[in-house]
Every structure is written in structure tokens, then in C-alpha cells.
Design an enzyme around this catalytic site. Structure first.
Site, mmCIF file in Angstrom:
data_model
loop_
_atom_site.group_PDB
_atom_site.id
_atom_site.type_symbol
_atom_site.label_atom_id
_atom_site.label_comp_id
_atom_site.label_asym_id
_atom_site.label_seq_id
_atom_site.Cartn_x
_atom_site.Cartn_y
_atom_site.Cartn_z
ATOM 1 N N ASP A 218 0.440 0.203 2.400
ATOM 2 C CA ASP A 218 -0.020 -0.995 1.681
ATOM 3 C C ASP A 218 1.173 -1.918 1.468
ATOM 4 O O ASP A 218 2.334 -1.494 1.565
ATOM 5 C CB ASP A 218 -0.632 -0.608 0.325
ATOM 6 C CG ASP A 218 -1.143 -1.828 -0.423
ATOM 7 O OD1 ASP A 218 -1.918 -2.604 0.176
ATOM 8 O OD2 ASP A 218 -0.759 -2.041 -1.584
ATOM 9 N N CYS B 111 -4.160 -1.896 2.849
ATOM 10 C CA CYS B 111 -4.060 -3.315 2.491
ATOM 11 C C CYS B 111 -5.123 -4.109 3.259
ATOM 12 O O CYS B 111 -5.161 -4.082 4.488
ATOM 13 C CB CYS B 111 -2.668 -3.815 2.864
ATOM 14 S SG CYS B 111 -2.406 -5.556 2.560
HETATM 15 N N1 DGL Z 1 -2.818 -5.343 -0.768
HETATM 16 C C1 DGL Z 1 -3.243 -6.730 -0.658
HETATM 17 C C2 DGL Z 1 -4.683 -6.765 -0.121
HETATM 18 O O1 DGL Z 1 -5.452 -5.843 -0.287
HETATM 19 C C3 DGL Z 1 -3.145 -7.462 -1.976
HETATM 20 C C4 DGL Z 1 -1.719 -7.679 -2.461
HETATM 21 C C5 DGL Z 1 -0.908 -8.574 -1.542
HETATM 22 O O2 DGL Z 1 -1.241 -9.768 -1.389
HETATM 23 O O3 DGL Z 1 0.042 -8.079 -0.963
HETATM 24 O O4 DGL Z 1 -5.057 -7.753 0.464
#
Ligand code: DGL
Length: 274
Positions: A11, A75
Site C-alpha cells: 500500500d 492501494c
Molecule cells: N491507499 C490509497 C488508496 O486506496 C489512499 C491513500 C493515498 O492517496 O496514498 O487509494
């Protein structure tokens, strides 16, 4: 035969711990290595090219160094804009992103044929949720809203109260507020951070709108993929989790447990250079 090699979970930072939590709940005997690219987050406001380069570099390290048997891209932004290059770059190690499982959860929840997706700017711009939903059911109407502020609110631990309610109203009213004739009946939480805000969002939208996220469906997809490839760990003496971050391990230890739903101690977290 039991395969005790860990599952890699990648992530941009802390949010993917919501996905790791679901993975552990579904597969308690598996070992996990989690990598959060805390030095370079947020990914959600960056270009697809930058996110792809960052995600590729970080998840290659999971394979090379972590010796993982499968990689989960927790992510949403990286899953949206970089899944193709990541699959190619990590082959033959299998890779699972969160967008397709999240889209499936949204499609099966909707009764009135209108699904909304809230996510980061990058995820909305890339349109991967819209494509994934239409690949399953082309006739569904899909609306998207970027809710950038929700990421910061969740990381601050502000998951209820007037500021959260006001932000949620501001973002969601154009789709759900007033007398919207064919408002969506399903809201896909297309970002790792948003499940934390689910109670506040539900309180605003009421019981007619079902909230879904990709964590549980992703965990199911991973379990099926492992089983299909004979990669499951069946030996009960496992279930270990280790964490790697690229910066600020103290912040990860402090804020992470809110997302993970369990304590994280500094001894479990290693800071690495990419
Ligand atoms: N992990 C990101 C997502 O799920 C959210 C945090 C970020 O913008 O890095 O899109």
C-alpha cells in the site's frame, strides 16, 4: 502440501492495513509481509506514471526481499492505474488488486442499477472502477466522486463529529442529497481509508444506501487464487505478520492500529530504503 511463504501486501502507507485485517480474518494460518510506502504517500493525488513507477519499485522489493508467494495491491489508486504493469513486472508471482473485487461487491449489492464510487482523485481520473463494473454488468449506471479530504480525516482519527459530517455532506450531496430521482442505492468505498468513515457516511445517507468495500471480496479472491495454485498454508503454527515502511515508523505504530484493528509494536516494523 503447505506453503508457509508469506503473502505480500503493498500500500502507499497505512490505509492498506484495512485490507490486511480482512486478509488475516479470512486466512488466519497465512504469514504476511506488509509494505507501506510512507515516504512517498499520498499516491491518490499523483500522476498515473509516478504511481506506477513507485508501486512497481516497492512491490518488486516484496518479491525479491520478502520472498512472497503472492502480492496483494491493497492501494486502490495503485490497483486502478498500475495493475497491468505490476502484473507484468512481478510475473510469475500472482498479483491481486482491490478494484475488481470492490467492483464485484458493488454490482452484487445494487438493486436499482445505479452504483456510486468514492475514491481518490487518481482512482476517479483513471476510471478503473467504472470499467470493472461495466465489465461485469454493462447496463449499470456508475457515478464517481473524488473525496480527497477523507484520507486526511481518517489518518487524523477524525471519523465522526461535525467536521466529518460537513465534509461528507459537501462531497455526497450532489449525488444523494435533496430529491435526486435516481440516486445510487450502493456506494463503493474505493479507497483504503474510507471504511473507517463508513458509520458517519451511513448516518448521512440512511439505510437505503448500502456501503460496500473491497476488503472482504479481495480476501476471498486471494484465498481462491492460493487454493487454485496449491499455495495455501495449512500448517497452524503460522499466522505471523511483519511490517516494512519507507519512512516514519513511529507514525505507523501510532496511527496504524486504528486501521489494522490490532496493536502494532515498534519491534514489528522495519524501515527500509527502496
Ligand atoms: N491507499 C490509497 C488508496 O486506496 C489512499 C491513500 C493515498 O492517496 O496514498 O487509494
Amino acid at each position: 502440501m503447505s506453503d508457509a511463504r508469506p503473502i505480500g501486501v503493498f500500500d502507499s502507507g497505512i490505509g492498506g492495513l484495512t485490507v490486511l485485517r480482512a486478509l488475516r480474518a479470512r486466512m488466519p494460518a497465512e504469514n504476511f509481509v506488509y509494505l507501506g510506502d510512507t515516504a512517498r504517500l499520498p499516491y491518490g493525488t499523483k500522476s498515473a506514471e509516478t504511481v506506477t513507477a513507485y508501486a512497481l519499485q516497492a512491490s518488486k522489493l516484496l518479491v525479491r526481499w520478502g520472498g512472497v508467494k503472492l502480492v496483494v495491491i491493497a492501494c486502490n489508486t495503485a490497483s486502478s492505474v498500475a495493475l497491468g504493469p505490476l502484473s507484468a513486472g512481478l510475473a510469475p508471482v500472482p498479483l491481486i488488486g482491490v478494484v475488481e473485487p470492490g467492483a464485484r461487491a458493488g454490482v452484487s449489492a445494487s438493486r436499482n442499477g445505479h452504483v456510486a464510487v468514492i475514491a481518490t482523485e487518481g482512482t476517479v481520473r483513471g476510471g478503473a472502477y467504472v470499467r470493472a463494473i461495466h465489465a461485469i454488468k454493462p447496463e449499470l449506471k456508475v457515478s464517481q466522486i473524488a473525496c480527497t479530504l477523507f484520507v486526511a480525516l481518517a489518518e487524523e482519527g477524525w471519523i465522526d463529529g461535525p467536521i466529518v459530517q460537513e465534509a461528507a455532506k459537501r462531497y455526497l450531496d450532489p449525488l444523494f442529497g435533496g430529491k435526486q430521482a435516481a440516486a445510487p442505492d450502493t456506494l463503493v468505498l474505493g479507497c483504503t481509508h474510507f471504511p473507517l468513515l463508513a458509520p458517519a457516511i451511513s448516518a448521512l445517507l440512511g439505510p437505503k444506501v448500502q456501503l460496500v468495500d473491497s476488503a472482504a471480496t479481495t480476501a476471498e479472491a486471494v484465498a481462491l487464487e492460493l487454493a487454485a495454485n496449491n499455495l495455501l498454508c495449512t500448517d497452524k503454527n503460522n499466522g505471523r505478520v511483519s511490517f516494512m515502511v519507507t519512512d516514519s515508523p513511529e507514525r505507523f505504530v501510532r496511527v496504524g492500529p486504528v486501521f489494522f484493528g490490532a496493536p502494532i509494536t515498534s519491534g514489528d516494523v522495519e524501515t527500509i530504503d527502496l
